[in-house]
Design a protein around this motif. Sequence first.
Motif, mmCIF file in Angstrom:
data_model
loop_
_atom_site.group_PDB
_atom_site.id
_atom_site.type_symbol
_atom_site.label_atom_id
_atom_site.label_comp_id
_atom_site.label_asym_id
_atom_site.label_seq_id
_atom_site.Cartn_x
_atom_site.Cartn_y
_atom_site.Cartn_z
ATOM 1 N N LYS A 1 0.834 -1.208 0.000
ATOM 2 C CA LYS A 1 0.000 0.000 0.000
ATOM 3 C C LYS A 1 0.865 1.253 0.000
ATOM 4 N N THR A 2 1.925 1.232 0.787
ATOM 5 C CA THR A 2 2.838 2.376 0.816
ATOM 6 C C THR A 2 3.529 2.528 -0.536
ATOM 7 N N VAL A 3 3.953 1.408 -1.114
ATOM 8 C CA VAL A 3 4.598 1.442 -2.429
ATOM 9 C C VAL A 3 3.618 1.979 -3.472
ATOM 10 N N GLN A 4 2.378 1.542 -3.406
ATOM 11 C CA GLN A 4 1.347 2.020 -4.339
ATOM 12 C C GLN A 4 1.207 3.530 -4.262
ATOM 13 N N ASN A 5 1.135 4.059 -3.044
ATOM 14 C CA ASN A 5 0.968 5.499 -2.859
ATOM 15 C C ASN A 5 2.175 6.281 -3.355
ATOM 16 N N ARG A 6 3.364 5.770 -3.090
ATOM 17 C CA ARG A 6 4.581 6.458 -3.532
ATOM 18 C C ARG A 6 4.696 6.480 -5.060
ATOM 19 N N LEU A 7 4.295 5.380 -5.692
ATOM 20 C CA LEU A 7 4.388 5.297 -7.151
ATOM 21 C C LEU A 7 3.230 6.006 -7.848
ATOM 22 N N GLY A 8 2.129 6.220 -7.125
ATOM 23 C CA GLY A 8 0.973 6.868 -7.743
ATOM 24 C C GLY A 8 0.145 5.937 -8.587
ATOM 25 N N HIS A 9 0.139 4.631 -8.232
ATOM 26 C CA HIS A 9 -0.713 3.678 -8.945
ATOM 27 C C HIS A 9 -2.166 3.885 -8.534
ATOM 28 N N LYS A 10 -3.053 3.846 -9.505
ATOM 29 C CA LYS A 10 -4.477 4.020 -9.229
ATOM 30 C C LYS A 10 -5.039 2.829 -8.469
ATOM 31 N N ASP A 11 -4.606 1.643 -8.859
ATOM 32 C CA ASP A 11 -5.142 0.398 -8.298
ATOM 33 C C ASP A 11 -4.002 -0.398 -7.677
ATOM 34 N N ILE A 12 -4.180 -0.869 -6.460
ATOM 35 C CA ILE A 12 -3.119 -1.636 -5.805
ATOM 36 C C ILE A 12 -2.830 -2.933 -6.551
ATOM 37 N N ASN A 13 -3.816 -3.433 -7.310
ATOM 38 C CA ASN A 13 -3.581 -4.650 -8.100
ATOM 39 C C ASN A 13 -2.501 -4.422 -9.157
ATOM 40 N N THR A 14 -2.402 -3.190 -9.643
ATOM 41 C CA THR A 14 -1.327 -2.856 -10.584
ATOM 42 C C THR A 14 0.017 -3.081 -9.913
ATOM 43 N N THR A 15 0.133 -2.604 -8.677
ATOM 44 C CA THR A 15 1.373 -2.778 -7.915
ATOM 45 C C THR A 15 1.639 -4.256 -7.658
ATOM 46 N N LEU A 16 0.606 -4.966 -7.223
ATOM 47 C CA LEU A 16 0.763 -6.389 -6.895
ATOM 48 C C LEU A 16 1.138 -7.214 -8.115
ATOM 49 N N ASN A 17 0.522 -6.913 -9.253
ATOM 50 C CA ASN A 17 0.781 -7.694 -10.469
ATOM 51 C C ASN A 17 2.195 -7.454 -11.005
ATOM 52 N N ILE A 18 2.622 -6.178 -11.011
ATOM 53 C CA ILE A 18 3.943 -5.856 -11.560
ATOM 54 C C ILE A 18 5.054 -6.450 -10.704
ATOM 55 N N TYR A 19 4.845 -6.409 -9.369
ATOM 56 C CA TYR A 19 5.927 -6.814 -8.469
ATOM 57 C C TYR A 19 5.635 -8.137 -7.762
ATOM 58 N N SER A 20 4.886 -9.002 -8.454
ATOM 59 C CA SER A 20 4.557 -10.307 -7.880
ATOM 60 C C SER A 20 5.808 -11.144 -7.654
ATOM 61 N N HIS A 21 6.846 -10.941 -8.502
ATOM 62 C CA HIS A 21 8.083 -11.705 -8.353
ATOM 63 C C HIS A 21 8.776 -11.371 -7.027
ATOM 64 N N VAL A 22 8.654 -10.090 -6.601
ATOM 65 C CA VAL A 22 9.234 -9.692 -5.314
ATOM 66 C C VAL A 22 8.383 -10.243 -4.178
ATOM 67 N N ASN A 23 7.073 -10.246 -4.394
ATOM 68 C CA ASN A 23 6.157 -10.741 -3.369
ATOM 69 C C ASN A 23 6.439 -12.210 -3.051
ATOM 70 N N LYS A 24 6.780 -13.003 -4.063
ATOM 71 C CA LYS A 24 7.090 -14.424 -3.853
ATOM 72 C C LYS A 24 8.313 -14.577 -2.948
ATOM 73 N N GLU A 25 9.317 -13.742 -3.186
ATOM 74 C CA GLU A 25 10.516 -13.792 -2.359
ATOM 75 C C GLU A 25 10.207 -13.397 -0.925
ATOM 76 N N MET A 26 9.325 -12.397 -0.762
ATOM 77 C CA MET A 26 8.927 -11.974 0.579
ATOM 78 C C MET A 26 8.152 -13.085 1.282
#
Length: 381
Positions: free
Chosen positions: A342-367
């Motif tokens: 959510k913080t990353v979404q706000n900093r990047l200015g993404h309209k939808d958090i799903n945009t953030t989640l989809n683009i950076y899913s590879h990082v999410n897997k590592e987390m």
Amino acid sequence: MQGGVRKRGKTWSYYFYIGIVDGKKKYKEKGGFRLKSEAQEALREAMTEFENGGFIKPKGITFMQFSMEWLENYVKPLRKVSTYNRYRELINKYLNDIGNMNIGDIQSYHLEELLLKNKNNISGSTLQGIYTIINTIMNRALHLKLIKDNPCKYVERPKRDKFTPDTLEIEEIEQLFDVLDQNNNYDYMFFIALKVALELGLRRGELGGLEWSDIDFKENLITVNNNLIYSNGHVLMSTPKTEESNRTIYVSDQILNILRELKEKQEENKNKYGKFYVLNTFDDKDYDLVMAWQNGKYIHPMYYLDKLKKVLKKAGINKDIRFHDLRHTNATLLISQGIDFKTVQNRLGHKDINTTLNIYSHVNKEMQKKATDKLSKILNK
């Protein structure tokens, strides 16, 4: 609805207004009625059908003509100039196969053929963009009752390619800074661009449009208000990509110190160049830009792309990194350090958090792997 009957020679005809097409008022007219009463009855039936979802097949209105009317009257006044130029480019480049067809004659199989023809030559994102434009245009035609149905309803929407951003490692970022000579003004300005883009995740246009009034040195805040773009051969000042892109980001003391030094140099340059110092004016408005050359002129948006390629080569980094990938690097580093999406979404200015989640899913897997490992250690003590 406007309409009436009139006598033409020995027979009667009816007519009624159906709307504006290709910038002109259009009427439906039919003749050959023996009596005035027959024409009046036919007019009532035709108008009732039209008002209840019927359509009037346009004569001589091609898809291309209607598309240009849609662009000029509905896209140009309401959307960004970059969007208008992009739509126009896609229509002229990819829709010629149906461009000369009567808009009422276009069927789903025509669209299937068009999409299949281009499928192997362009990206899934561009193919999806073509479909979206056709669908929007056809919906407009349907609204005006120029077609019975939207043929896009029966065509499968193309899928975007799965996107995994290419990013820089910490060691590679250090290599980039090592090859920059800050005594050289071109390297110095790119050094600042790198620092700001990597820490704040700004888009290229947001960086280029940054003004000194957007920086709050006391509160350590930078607000994104502008977007300097290069579109259709022209450099333009626009607003950020979306409403959410208008955002305020907390910035480090290190970046602020770099910007303070830059501001001092700009003041020196203003005195040095005097009346020859360039004022950046777009649409009759002056902009006091942060990213400017010594003579005050804005830094062209394409400069960042060209310069990055040269710096990557000089640093010996064999990656196809775009300037936009610095933004992806910023987000990847934040997420890998445990910063929530959510913080990353706000900093990047993404309209939808799903945009953030989809683009950076590879990082999410590592987390998630790290989280599982930590949980496993606790449960299996």
